[in-house]
Motif scaffolding. Sequence first.
Motif, PDB file in Angstrom:
ATOM      1  N   ARG A  19       0.851  -1.191   0.000  1.00  0.00           N
ATOM      2  CA  ARG A  19       0.000   0.000   0.000  1.00  0.00           C
ATOM      3  C   ARG A  19       0.885   1.239   0.000  1.00  0.00           C
ATOM      4  N   ASN A  48       1.633   5.555  -0.231  1.00  0.00           N
ATOM      5  CA  ASN A  48       1.197   6.926  -0.013  1.00  0.00           C
ATOM      6  C   ASN A  48       2.359   7.828  -0.422  1.00  0.00           C
ATOM      7  N   ARG A  49       2.126   9.123  -0.471  1.00  0.00           N
ATOM      8  CA  ARG A  49       3.163  10.046  -0.958  1.00  0.00           C
ATOM      9  C   ARG A  49       4.417   9.995  -0.087  1.00  0.00           C
ATOM     10  N   THR A  98      10.808   5.185 -12.824  1.00  0.00           N
ATOM     11  CA  THR A  98       9.618   4.492 -12.337  1.00  0.00           C
ATOM     12  C   THR A  98       9.910   3.013 -12.108  1.00  0.00           C
ATOM     13  N   THR A 128       3.555   1.863 -12.565  1.00  0.00           N
ATOM     14  CA  THR A 128       2.454   2.788 -12.866  1.00  0.00           C
ATOM     15  C   THR A 128       1.697   3.211 -11.613  1.00  0.00           C
ATOM     16  N   ALA A 129       1.880   2.488 -10.509  1.00  0.00           N
ATOM     17  CA  ALA A 129       1.193   2.844  -9.268  1.00  0.00           C
ATOM     18  C   ALA A 129       1.641   4.207  -8.751  1.00  0.00           C
ATOM     19  N   TYR A 163       1.916   6.916 -10.344  1.00  0.00           N
ATOM     20  CA  TYR A 163       1.182   8.014 -10.950  1.00  0.00           C
ATOM     21  C   TYR A 163      -0.196   8.227 -10.335  1.00  0.00           C
ATOM     22  N   ARG A 164      -0.563   7.387  -9.390  1.00  0.00           N
ATOM     23  CA  ARG A 164      -1.779   7.660  -8.633  1.00  0.00           C
ATOM     24  C   ARG A 164      -1.517   8.688  -7.537  1.00  0.00           C
ATOM     25  N   HIS A 165      -0.232   8.962  -7.294  1.00  0.00           N
ATOM     26  CA  HIS A 165       0.149   9.881  -6.218  1.00  0.00           C
ATOM     27  C   HIS A 165       0.912  11.113  -6.717  1.00  0.00           C
ATOM     28  N   ARG A 174       2.000  13.527 -10.332  1.00  0.00           N
ATOM     29  CA  ARG A 174       1.665  13.851 -11.713  1.00  0.00           C
ATOM     30  C   ARG A 174       2.672  13.247 -12.686  1.00  0.00           C
ATOM     31  N   ASP A 175       3.959  13.393 -12.359  1.00  0.00           N
ATOM     32  CA  ASP A 175       5.013  12.871 -13.219  1.00  0.00           C
ATOM     33  C   ASP A 175       6.295  12.720 -12.403  1.00  0.00           C
TER      34      ASP A 175
END
Length: 220
Positions: A3, A5-6, A27, A39-40, A42-44, A46-47
């Motif tokens: 899991r 988070n930022r 990445t 790719t996970a 990019y849910r947190h 932008r780039d």
Amino acid sequence: MRRLNRATIVAAVTEMLERQGVEAVSTRTIGAALDVHPTALYRHFRDMDELLREAADSILAGVVESAAAQASVDSLDGVGALCRTLRAVLIDHPGAARVMSSGPSRMTNERALTERLLGLLSESGLTDDEVVRAYHALIEFTVGSAAIDTMDRAGAPDEADARHRTWRADYLVAPPDRFPHTTRLAASMYPSQNDQFAFGLNLMICGLRERVRGRGTFTG
């Protein structure tokens, strides 16, 4: 999968910056370090640029507080203390220095640093136009110096000294009739990086102090 988070992602990237440098951060490598699909991320974020800048910004957390704790008799002394503290932190964190040198992050700690430096310059008696020019000159000199010096220190501790000896030798063999000053000063070129920074910063602070006292002019 883990899991995310930022904060978890930033901590992992900060560690990668410190251990392996900017070039090692992607990445794919971040995903591998966190055991998640790339790719996970990019849910947190932008780039990658946003992620790198937040990681670099986290290293600045104590810069303003540390500089403020140093006793200063006036605001321009405070400016000098802040620049010295910033450079010392970036020298210790070369990955962050590389990221910061590419442009401002506009993140929390960078904003606090900018606000503090602009405030000190304003308190010194400079006009608003002079404050802005002085800010850019000082921050570019400080961050640029750190970025260049951390690159120069890469590798074994004695490699930089060896490079500098080679560069001095190149100056020394220049034709003295065409380059008299170069050959005369060749043996003194490339002094201590810390001494170079201290000399340049002192020149800038002295120049600003003279400006406040009504002497000297800015051009451009």
